[in-house]
Design a protein around this motif. Structure first.
Motif, PDB file in Angstrom:
ATOM      1  N   PRO A 226      -4.040   6.471  -2.304  1.00 38.87           N
ATOM      2  CA  PRO A 226      -3.376   5.198  -2.001  1.00 38.87           C
ATOM      3  C   PRO A 226      -3.539   4.197  -3.147  1.00 38.87           C
ATOM      4  O   PRO A 226      -4.562   4.161  -3.818  1.00 38.87           O
ATOM      5  CB  PRO A 226      -4.102   4.689  -0.751  1.00 38.87           C
ATOM      6  N   THR A 227      -2.518   3.406  -3.363  1.00 38.39           N
ATOM      7  CA  THR A 227      -2.553   2.292  -4.308  1.00 38.39           C
ATOM      8  C   THR A 227      -2.372   1.025  -3.490  1.00 38.39           C
ATOM      9  O   THR A 227      -1.501   0.966  -2.620  1.00 38.39           O
ATOM     10  CB  THR A 227      -1.417   2.415  -5.345  1.00 38.39           C
ATOM     11  N   LEU A 228      -3.186   0.014  -3.736  1.00 34.39           N
ATOM     12  CA  LEU A 228      -3.116  -1.244  -2.997  1.00 34.39           C
ATOM     13  C   LEU A 228      -2.971  -2.388  -3.983  1.00 34.39           C
ATOM     14  O   LEU A 228      -3.753  -2.505  -4.921  1.00 34.39           O
ATOM     15  CB  LEU A 228      -4.369  -1.436  -2.143  1.00 34.39           C
TER      16      LEU A 228
ATOM     17  N   ARG B 153       0.849  -1.193   0.000  1.00 31.89           N
ATOM     18  CA  ARG B 153       0.000   0.000   0.000  1.00 31.89           C
ATOM     19  C   ARG B 153       0.881   1.238   0.000  1.00 31.89           C
ATOM     20  O   ARG B 153       1.813   1.334   0.797  1.00 31.89           O
ATOM     21  CB  ARG B 153      -0.902  -0.001   1.230  1.00 31.89           C
TER      22      ARG B 153
END
Length: 170
Positions: free
Chosen positions: A126-128, A118
């Protein structure tokens, strides 16, 4: 093995004995990040008396590495990246790092598991990404793409400080 304040003895065959006072508890750890236990060792409690942990299998530690860039492919420096396998990123017991000037990040000393990566930044959403890491595996080709935006981030925890999955926050 990390003995802390405990005396540790090892035999040539890999056997060990750790004297543990009845008012103490703990968990075994391996020093460094080159080797890991294949699975999380149990918590050992002195009040239980002698405990045979059986065979503790050790593996070469796994590694996850990659780059963070924006939608145009430009590398992004100073982005926090957390690797989490227990529901507690950013402050949990697993790893957090910050990308370098070329957008690179790396995590070493990892057990086989599904790791949730994350990103966190004041400038990007945010990138997950979930990454399955097998025994003694390395994933070094990851690309995390961040998109402009602002977010309010946090973590829902219970009274013990353990992350609570599936909660909706508004």
């Amino acid at each position: 093995l990390k003995p802390g304040n405990i005396f540790l003895t090892r035999g040539a065959d890999g056997r060990f004995v750790i004297p543990l006072r009845t008012d103490r508890s703990g968990q075994l750890e391996l020093l460094g990040n080159e080797l890991v236990f294949a699975s999380e060792p149990s918590v050992v409690q002195g009040k239980k008396g002698d405990q045979d942990l059986g065979d503790l299998r050790v593996l070469r530690a796994g590694r996850i590495a990659g780059i963070v860039h924006d939608a145009n492919g430009a590398p992004m420096a100073e982005i926090k990246v957390a690797a989490d396998r227990g529901g507690m990123p950013f402050g949990g017991r697993d790893s957090t790092t910050t990308t370098d000037a070329a957008g690179r990040f790396e995590f070493r000393g990892l057990r086989p598991a599904t790791w949730a990566l994350r990103t966190a930044s004041s400038k990007f959403l945010p990138t997950l990404v979930d990454v399955e890491l097998g025994e003694e595996a390395e994933r070094t080709d990851l690309v995390l793409v961040v998109r402009p935006g602002r977010a309010i981030a946090g973590q829902v925890v219970d009274e013990r400080g353990v992350g609570v999955a599936g909660m909706k926050v508004g």
